[in-house]
Design a protein around this motif. Sequence first.
Motif, mmCIF file in Angstrom:
data_model
loop_
_atom_site.group_PDB
_atom_site.id
_atom_site.type_symbol
_atom_site.label_atom_id
_atom_site.label_comp_id
_atom_site.label_asym_id
_atom_site.label_seq_id
_atom_site.Cartn_x
_atom_site.Cartn_y
_atom_site.Cartn_z
ATOM 1 N N LEU A 97 53.216 -6.523 -0.465
ATOM 2 C CA LEU A 97 53.334 -5.125 -1.377
ATOM 3 C C LEU A 97 52.448 -4.839 -2.228
ATOM 4 N N CYS A 98 51.931 -5.818 -2.975
ATOM 5 C CA CYS A 98 50.922 -5.419 -4.257
ATOM 6 C C CYS A 98 49.585 -5.118 -3.544
ATOM 7 N N ILE A 99 49.504 -5.781 -2.398
ATOM 8 C CA ILE A 99 48.257 -5.299 -1.695
ATOM 9 C C ILE A 99 48.173 -4.059 -1.031
ATOM 10 N N ALA A 100 49.383 -3.809 -0.294
ATOM 11 C CA ALA A 100 49.444 -2.797 0.918
ATOM 12 C C ALA A 100 49.771 -1.582 0.247
ATOM 13 N N VAL A 101 50.558 -1.505 -0.870
ATOM 14 C CA VAL A 101 50.849 -0.133 -1.442
ATOM 15 C C VAL A 101 49.791 0.732 -2.205
ATOM 16 N N PRO A 102 49.040 -0.301 -2.945
ATOM 17 C CA PRO A 102 47.886 0.737 -3.749
ATOM 18 C C PRO A 102 46.975 1.025 -2.778
ATOM 19 N N ILE A 103 46.606 0.135 -1.793
ATOM 20 C CA ILE A 103 45.342 0.447 -0.846
ATOM 21 C C ILE A 103 45.847 1.497 0.108
ATOM 22 N N GLY A 104 47.044 1.241 0.571
ATOM 23 C CA GLY A 104 47.551 2.200 1.633
ATOM 24 C C GLY A 104 47.745 3.627 1.192
ATOM 25 N N LEU A 105 48.374 3.701 -0.250
ATOM 26 C CA LEU A 105 48.562 5.027 -0.776
ATOM 27 C C LEU A 105 47.267 5.638 -1.141
ATOM 28 N N GLY A 106 46.148 4.851 -1.541
ATOM 29 C CA GLY A 106 44.792 5.410 -1.802
ATOM 30 C C GLY A 106 44.179 5.999 -0.720
ATOM 31 N N ALA A 107 44.272 5.303 0.467
ATOM 32 C CA ALA A 107 43.659 5.680 1.790
ATOM 33 C C ALA A 107 44.338 6.861 2.161
ATOM 34 N N ALA A 108 45.598 7.092 1.905
ATOM 35 C CA ALA A 108 46.631 7.879 2.229
ATOM 36 C C ALA A 108 46.113 9.491 1.659
ATOM 37 N N MET A 109 46.012 9.430 0.399
ATOM 38 C CA MET A 109 45.894 10.451 -0.486
ATOM 39 C C MET A 109 44.229 11.003 -0.269
ATOM 40 N N TYR A 110 43.235 10.057 0.146
ATOM 41 C CA TYR A 110 42.069 10.380 0.563
ATOM 42 C C TYR A 110 41.931 10.972 1.853
ATOM 43 N N LEU A 111 42.389 10.613 2.714
ATOM 44 C CA LEU A 111 42.500 11.104 4.081
ATOM 45 C C LEU A 111 43.180 12.447 3.934
ATOM 46 N N SER A 112 44.412 12.694 3.391
ATOM 47 C CA SER A 112 44.889 13.778 3.209
ATOM 48 C C SER A 112 44.396 15.142 2.346
ATOM 49 N N GLU A 113 43.797 14.558 1.247
ATOM 50 C CA GLU A 113 43.412 15.820 0.330
ATOM 51 C C GLU A 113 41.890 15.763 0.102
ATOM 52 N N TYR A 114 41.246 14.669 0.267
ATOM 53 C CA TYR A 114 39.863 14.687 0.171
ATOM 54 C C TYR A 114 38.901 14.655 1.234
ATOM 55 N N ALA A 115 39.298 13.999 2.312
ATOM 56 C CA ALA A 115 38.256 13.629 3.412
ATOM 57 C C ALA A 115 38.100 14.979 4.381
ATOM 58 N N SER A 116 37.024 15.250 4.678
ATOM 59 C CA SER A 116 36.454 16.322 5.548
ATOM 60 C C SER A 116 37.256 15.942 6.923
ATOM 61 N N LYS A 117 37.049 17.125 7.763
ATOM 62 C CA LYS A 117 37.768 16.744 9.049
ATOM 63 C C LYS A 117 36.929 15.892 9.724
ATOM 64 N N ARG A 118 35.786 15.568 9.738
ATOM 65 C CA ARG A 118 34.993 14.889 10.720
ATOM 66 C C ARG A 118 35.152 13.353 10.081
ATOM 67 N N ALA A 119 35.446 12.967 8.807
ATOM 68 C CA ALA A 119 35.597 11.788 8.096
ATOM 69 C C ALA A 119 37.148 11.343 8.534
ATOM 70 N N ARG A 120 37.894 12.299 8.495
ATOM 71 C CA ARG A 120 39.425 12.102 8.882
ATOM 72 C C ARG A 120 39.313 11.845 10.285
ATOM 73 N N LYS A 121 38.694 12.339 11.093
ATOM 74 C CA LYS A 121 38.698 12.014 12.637
ATOM 75 C C LYS A 121 38.478 10.716 13.031
ATOM 76 N N TRP A 122 37.459 9.988 12.270
ATOM 77 C CA TRP A 122 37.348 8.441 12.792
ATOM 78 C C TRP A 122 37.526 7.417 11.586
ATOM 79 N N LEU A 123 37.995 8.087 10.313
ATOM 80 C CA LEU A 123 38.709 6.888 9.421
ATOM 81 C C LEU A 123 39.932 6.639 9.731
ATOM 82 N N LYS A 124 40.785 7.706 10.184
ATOM 83 C CA LYS A 124 42.275 7.254 10.297
ATOM 84 C C LYS A 124 42.596 6.364 11.423
#
Length: 311
Positions: A97-124
């Motif tokens: 959990l110490c690995i998955a929670v910060p990395i997972g939440l960081g990735a989720a916030m980037y994909l949801s709030e910052y990533a462009s549609k193109r970046a989100r299309k292949w990053l997720k």
Amino acid sequence: MTAISEPGSPSGAGPAPVLTARPRPGEAVIKFLLVSAAVLSVLVTVGIIGAVLQPALDFFAEIPFGDFFRTSDVSDDRPYAVIPLIVGTAITTVIALCIAVPIGLGAAMYLSEYASKRARKWLKPTVELLAGVPSVVYGAFAVFFVIPVVLKQWLGLEVSAFNSLGAGLVLGVMIIPTVASLSEDALSAVPLAMRQGSLAMGANRMQTTLRVVFPAALSGIAAAIVLGMSRAVGETMIVLMAGGSIKNMSLDPTEAHETMTGKIARTALGESPVGSTEYNFLFAVALLLFVLTFIMNMFSIAIVRRFRQAY
């Protein structure tokens, strides 16, 4: 579907639609299939509980609860202490959990709030691809790379050949897609109007993400974390290959620990005669694991209900 005006509709509001049209012939078949799927799921769950419960009861008919919930085995002939297995499971789960929670939440916030549609299309899809890697590959990755190269050579740690630290780190990588994907779905479900309102009040994007979007999606994020924790507790192959097979009450993650799932896998290799005490011990541990997972799921449901927000 026919729109029929009902008596009493407000003047000028137009006819109110009536959603009680005659059902189509195929809907009955579809409803039957859906109900059958739901009932089958319940029956499978009841069948699993029944299959585990009887051997577990046979075990406790021979072995007292006091010998089962011990921190060490009574003797080599009665190696049924389960507390060290719970300790090993808890250590690997916390590290994961110490690995998955910060990395997972960081990735989720980037994909949801910052990533462009193109970046989100292949990053997720790339992040979710980690969930498709077989757990035996993760186990081999932990044994042949993480422990000897990362922990020993790069970080210079004095760790055992098999240890909970290496198993927990790789276990955390394995559940990152679960936390990231479900959290991203929860963040994306927050209405755009809430973001626009926050930005209109002068908040920047980071303040909007952390103080508006994140709290609004907290119930979904909590459910994602608890689901990831359940996956970490139930994972077998990684802890079996990299965690070791020693009952150990030490909290030092650099030492080997045997987990509940690892013990079940080793006991189920076929060396124990069916109906023997050792064989039934497998089901007693499985029943305890089921109860612990059930409690975590109930805890998750309580959190979701506590923080759920209607938009």
